[in-house]
Scaffold this motif. Structure first.
Motif, PDB file in Angstrom:
ATOM      1  N   GLU A 145      -6.390  -1.599  -8.186  1.00 52.12           N
ATOM      2  CA  GLU A 145      -7.212  -2.674  -7.630  1.00 52.12           C
ATOM      3  C   GLU A 145      -6.448  -3.993  -7.543  1.00 52.12           C
ATOM      4  O   GLU A 145      -6.691  -4.800  -6.643  1.00 52.12           O
ATOM      5  N   LEU A 146      -5.536  -4.216  -8.475  1.00 55.58           N
ATOM      6  CA  LEU A 146      -4.791  -5.475  -8.521  1.00 55.58           C
ATOM      7  C   LEU A 146      -3.422  -5.376  -7.854  1.00 55.58           C
ATOM      8  O   LEU A 146      -2.642  -6.322  -7.891  1.00 55.58           O
ATOM      9  N   ALA A 147      -3.147  -4.228  -7.264  1.00 50.00           N
ATOM     10  CA  ALA A 147      -1.829  -4.004  -6.665  1.00 50.00           C
ATOM     11  C   ALA A 147      -1.586  -4.942  -5.487  1.00 50.00           C
ATOM     12  O   ALA A 147      -2.506  -5.329  -4.765  1.00 50.00           O
ATOM     13  N   GLU A 148      -0.302  -5.280  -5.308  1.00 49.42           N
ATOM     14  CA  GLU A 148       0.106  -6.071  -4.148  1.00 49.42           C
ATOM     15  C   GLU A 148      -0.247  -5.288  -2.883  1.00 49.42           C
ATOM     16  O   GLU A 148      -0.041  -4.079  -2.816  1.00 49.42           O
ATOM     17  N   GLU A 149      -0.757  -5.981  -1.886  1.00 54.10           N
ATOM     18  CA  GLU A 149      -1.329  -5.287  -0.731  1.00 54.10           C
ATOM     19  C   GLU A 149      -0.959  -5.972   0.579  1.00 54.10           C
ATOM     20  O   GLU A 149      -0.773  -7.184   0.634  1.00 54.10           O
ATOM     21  N   THR A 150      -0.836  -5.160   1.622  1.00 56.51           N
ATOM     22  CA  THR A 150      -0.637  -5.693   2.968  1.00 56.51           C
ATOM     23  C   THR A 150      -1.292  -4.740   3.959  1.00 56.51           C
ATOM     24  O   THR A 150      -1.591  -3.584   3.630  1.00 56.51           O
ATOM     25  N   THR A 151      -1.531  -5.217   5.158  1.00 59.75           N
ATOM     26  CA  THR A 151      -2.081  -4.379   6.224  1.00 59.75           C
ATOM     27  C   THR A 151      -1.113  -4.398   7.403  1.00 59.75           C
ATOM     28  O   THR A 151      -0.721  -5.469   7.871  1.00 59.75           O
ATOM     29  N   LEU A 152      -0.716  -3.212   7.853  1.00 61.62           N
ATOM     30  CA  LEU A 152       0.239  -3.098   8.952  1.00 61.62           C
ATOM     31  C   LEU A 152      -0.400  -2.405  10.146  1.00 61.62           C
ATOM     32  O   LEU A 152      -1.289  -1.562   9.998  1.00 61.62           O
ATOM     33  N   HIS A 153       0.083  -2.765  11.325  1.00 65.20           N
ATOM     34  CA  HIS A 153      -0.353  -2.097  12.551  1.00 65.20           C
ATOM     35  C   HIS A 153       0.452  -0.813  12.707  1.00 65.20           C
ATOM     36  O   HIS A 153       1.684  -0.818  12.666  1.00 65.20           O
ATOM     37  N   GLY A 154      -0.243   0.299  12.854  1.00 64.58           N
ATOM     38  CA  GLY A 154       0.434   1.578  13.002  1.00 64.58           C
ATOM     39  C   GLY A 154      -0.530   2.720  12.763  1.00 64.58           C
ATOM     40  O   GLY A 154      -1.752   2.543  12.753  1.00 64.58           O
ATOM     41  N   VAL A 155       0.028   3.901  12.569  1.00 63.35           N
ATOM     42  CA  VAL A 155      -0.764   5.097  12.267  1.00 63.35           C
ATOM     43  C   VAL A 155      -0.118   5.789  11.074  1.00 63.35           C
ATOM     44  O   VAL A 155       1.102   5.952  11.034  1.00 63.35           O
ATOM     45  N   CYS A 156      -0.943   6.175  10.117  1.00 63.21           N
ATOM     46  CA  CYS A 156      -0.425   6.894   8.950  1.00 63.21           C
ATOM     47  C   CYS A 156      -0.966   8.319   8.957  1.00 63.21           C
ATOM     48  O   CYS A 156      -2.166   8.533   9.163  1.00 63.21           O
ATOM     49  N   LEU A 157      -0.065   9.269   8.744  1.00 66.65           N
ATOM     50  CA  LEU A 157      -0.441  10.683   8.715  1.00 66.65           C
ATOM     51  C   LEU A 157       0.281  11.389   7.577  1.00 66.65           C
ATOM     52  O   LEU A 157       1.275  10.894   7.053  1.00 66.65           O
ATOM     53  N   GLU A 158      -0.239  12.558   7.255  1.00 64.45           N
ATOM     54  CA  GLU A 158       0.486  13.471   6.380  1.00 64.45           C
ATOM     55  C   GLU A 158       1.031  14.585   7.261  1.00 64.45           C
ATOM     56  O   GLU A 158       0.268  15.298   7.925  1.00 64.45           O
ATOM     57  N   VAL A 159       2.352  14.710   7.299  1.00 63.73           N
ATOM     58  CA  VAL A 159       3.013  15.721   8.122  1.00 63.73           C
ATOM     59  C   VAL A 159       3.836  16.622   7.210  1.00 63.73           C
ATOM     60  O   VAL A 159       4.797  16.166   6.592  1.00 63.73           O
ATOM     61  N   PHE A 160       3.433  17.871   7.094  1.00 62.52           N
ATOM     62  CA  PHE A 160       4.091  18.815   6.188  1.00 62.52           C
ATOM     63  C   PHE A 160       4.183  18.259   4.766  1.00 62.52           C
ATOM     64  O   PHE A 160       5.194  18.425   4.079  1.00 62.52           O
ATOM     65  N   GLY A 161       3.139  17.561   4.342  1.00 61.02           N
ATOM     66  CA  GLY A 161       3.104  17.019   2.989  1.00 61.02           C
ATOM     67  C   GLY A 161       3.820  15.700   2.820  1.00 61.02           C
ATOM     68  O   GLY A 161       3.824  15.131   1.727  1.00 61.02           O
ATOM     69  N   VAL A 162       4.416  15.185   3.887  1.00 63.51           N
ATOM     70  CA  VAL A 162       5.150  13.922   3.837  1.00 63.51           C
ATOM     71  C   VAL A 162       4.283  12.809   4.424  1.00 63.51           C
ATOM     72  O   VAL A 162       3.725  12.961   5.515  1.00 63.51           O
TER      73      VAL A 162
END
Length: 304
Positions: free
Chosen positions: A130-147
């Motif tokens: 909850e207290l972690a450093e945070e940012t928001t980026l423009h893009g797409v995040c996926l899991e591809v073959f576990g990566v």
């Protein structure tokens, strides 16, 4: 300064209120937890009062066996500090004297049936995230073959369309358009804003609900980012890496993330290339680097 509301910690851990003044809004600014054994023994120098205080079996029994006058003196001084909360764990009894002085200074007191170490670990993990450093980026995040893959590139380059093809091939969506990234445990954990969870925007079609279209197996709530794929328009004047000599990195919240730049032009199968990039990354993690293998073969042939 970033903080966590005490009520959020209470809701997450299920700790039971013993005394919880409604007009007090405690805020937690650090993920660290303290067990106030030294304070119960009367030592208050360097007291980390800004942390959540947890009394386990040892601290509770030690305090219970103190002389009544000493008890009053120490618990009075303890609660005089602006602690966020005191939690008595391990099903230990909360003595009346603790409640009395908690009310005097309006300090929240809770109890829990959990073992002390387990409760502390749960709270630390929750607070760290909850207290972690945070940012928001423009893009797409996926899991591809576990990566965990973060697709980046300028608007209209084809990130969402490429991601949709990857989902159609069995990979999983984490976030489209806005990717929330937190620095957790030395890594980068990606999640999606609540408003756009499971959703994608495809120009010409509109908003798609990936969970309903492809099933629950097509989405993930969160994923650690391990690889950045940068899509860019093909530049005839640019020399692109053809054998994997150049290692590029993208710095996100101070973390270097391996990066692959993929030039985009008609006819290139981007989804297949991204799949291969993910497989190649996993292969390197397992200790096999095709470039090193190629170099060994090359030098072996040259020596003949």
């Amino acid at each position: 300064m970033q903080y966590v509301k005490l009520e959020d910690l209470v809701s997450y851990t299920g700790i039971e209120p013993v005394y919880y003044p409604e007009d007090v809004q405690s805020r937690i600014y650090t993920p660290d937890i303290i067990r106030p054994g030294l304070q119960m023994a009367g030592y208050f120098d360097w007291f980390s009062f800004e942390r959540v205080q947890v009394m386990g079996k040892a601290e509770t029994l030690y305090f219970k066996n103190l002389d009544e006058r000493v008890k009053e003196e120490r618990i009075d001084k303890f609660f005089s500090f602006p602690i966020p909360a005191l939690i008595v764990a391990n099903e230990m009894e909360v003595e009346d004297i603790i409640i009395h002085y908690a009310k005097k200074y309006k300090r929240p007191v809770f109890k829990s049936g959990e073992k002390t170490d387990k409760l502390v670990n749960v709270m630390i993990n929750f607070l760290e995230e909850e207290l972690a450093e945070e940012t928001t980026l423009h893009g797409v995040c996926l899991e591809v073959f576990g990566v965990g893959v973060l697709l980046k590139g300028k608007s209209s380059i084809g990130k969402s369309e490429t991601a949709l093809e990857l989902i159609n091939r069995g990979h999983r969506l984490v976030a489209d358009d806005a990717v929330i990234i937190k620095k957790v445990e030395g890594g980068l954990k990606a999640t999606c804003p609540e408003l756009t969870q499971h959703l994608m925007e495809i120009r010409g079609i509109g908003i798609l609900d990936i969970k309903h279209l492809f099933g629950v197996g097509s989405i993930r709530i969160e994923q650690f980012i391990e690889l950045v794929i940068e899509l860019e328009e093909w530049d005839e004047n640019k020399e692109y890496d053809r054998i994997g000599v150049d290692e590029e990195y993208t710095v996100i919240l101070g973390v270097n993330v391996p990066t692959v730049v993929i030039p985009v032009r008609p006819g290139r199968n981007l989804s297949a290339i991204i799949e291969i990039a993910a497989k190649n990354y996993r292969q390197k993690l397992l200790g096999y680097n095709p470039l090193e293998s190629y170099n060994k073969k090359f030098h072996s042939i040259v020596r003949k």
